[in-house]
Design a protein around this motif. Structure first.
Motif, PDB file in Angstrom:
ATOM      1  N   VAL A   1     -21.010  68.269  63.015  1.00 39.51           N
ATOM      2  CA  VAL A   1     -21.750  69.383  62.413  1.00 39.51           C
ATOM      3  C   VAL A   1     -20.786  70.538  62.140  1.00 39.51           C
ATOM      4  O   VAL A   1     -20.105  71.001  63.055  1.00 39.51           O
ATOM      5  N   ASN A   2     -20.760  71.003  60.915  1.00 42.38           N
ATOM      6  CA  ASN A   2     -19.915  72.148  60.558  1.00 42.38           C
ATOM      7  C   ASN A   2     -20.432  73.408  61.238  1.00 42.38           C
ATOM      8  O   ASN A   2     -21.651  73.563  61.421  1.00 42.38           O
ATOM      9  N   ASP A   3     -19.529  74.299  61.587  1.00 42.04           N
ATOM     10  CA  ASP A   3     -19.904  75.548  62.248  1.00 42.04           C
ATOM     11  C   ASP A   3     -20.977  76.310  61.472  1.00 42.04           C
ATOM     12  O   ASP A   3     -21.874  76.911  62.059  1.00 42.04           O
ATOM     13  N   ASP A   4     -20.888  76.298  60.156  1.00 39.94           N
ATOM     14  CA  ASP A   4     -21.845  77.054  59.352  1.00 39.94           C
ATOM     15  C   ASP A   4     -23.231  76.403  59.315  1.00 39.94           C
ATOM     16  O   ASP A   4     -24.179  76.974  58.782  1.00 39.94           O
ATOM     17  N   GLU A   5     -23.389  75.228  59.931  1.00 40.09           N
ATOM     18  CA  GLU A   5     -24.681  74.550  60.001  1.00 40.09           C
ATOM     19  C   GLU A   5     -25.343  74.708  61.378  1.00 40.09           C
ATOM     20  O   GLU A   5     -26.468  74.258  61.574  1.00 40.09           O
ATOM     21  N   TRP A   6     -24.662  75.340  62.318  1.00 36.93           N
ATOM     22  CA  TRP A   6     -25.224  75.493  63.653  1.00 36.93           C
ATOM     23  C   TRP A   6     -26.545  76.246  63.612  1.00 36.93           C
ATOM     24  O   TRP A   6     -27.485  75.901  64.305  1.00 36.93           O
ATOM     25  N   GLU A   7     -26.613  77.286  62.801  1.00 32.68           N
ATOM     26  CA  GLU A   7     -27.834  78.091  62.724  1.00 32.68           C
ATOM     27  C   GLU A   7     -29.028  77.251  62.279  1.00 32.68           C
ATOM     28  O   GLU A   7     -30.161  77.518  62.675  1.00 32.68           O
TER      29      GLU A   7
END
Length: 156
Positions: free
Chosen positions: A142-148
């Motif tokens: 999971v990309n960091d920008d998808e954590w939210e």
């Protein structure tokens, strides 16, 4: 009350009678209920300090057992992994899960009935539905920008 040690190496109801700083290593480790929530990546709101759990887990979390796959050597793979000790718990309480035994004991509260120390069954947290078993995504996927997009409510 006796401080006798049973076959497991644990004193009876040690979490109620022994200060955290005086727990043996086996007692300290036995407090962990194996929920896997502390290994979830969290997002902290810079303005409010509120911490949100994500289903994105540390690369070392085993999604089925909810335990660290490389616990004893985890810092070789995840140097930023926090070592929770009686000395560090006060500084880390804000991100510990609400059901965490370390948090409960530090706050002077008792363990939940499903905790293995009370139930005698290491699978009781899974049976009670309070673990992350089968619900996590590895941080490597999971990309960091998808954590939210993966924020969850804490299972209680």
């Amino acid at each position: 009350m006796s401080d006798a040690i049973d076959r497991s190496g644990l004193r009876p109801k040690f979490w109620k009678t022994i200060p955290m700083a005086k727990l043996s290593r086996p007692e300290w480790e036995a407090l962990c209920d194996g929920c896997g929530k502390c290994c979830l990546n969290k997002l902290e709101d810079e303005d409010t300090g509120e911490v949100a759990l994500t289903r994105v887990a540390c690369r070392l979390l085993d999604n089925e057992s909810c335990l660290c796959a490389r616990y004893e050597v985890r810092h070789k793979f995840v140097p930023e992994c926090i070592v929770l000790t009686p000395k560090t718990i006060a500084d880390n309480m804000y991100w510990l899960p609400q059901t965490c035994a370390y948090r409960l004991v530090a706050e002077g509260r008792d363990l939940y009935p499903w905790h293995p120390l009370l139930s005698g069954d290491p699978d009781s947290p899974h049976t009670a539905g309070v673990t992350m078993r089968g619900q996590t995504l590895s941080e490597v996927d999971v990309n960091d920008d998808e954590w939210e997009d993966n924020i969850i409510e804490e299972p209680t």
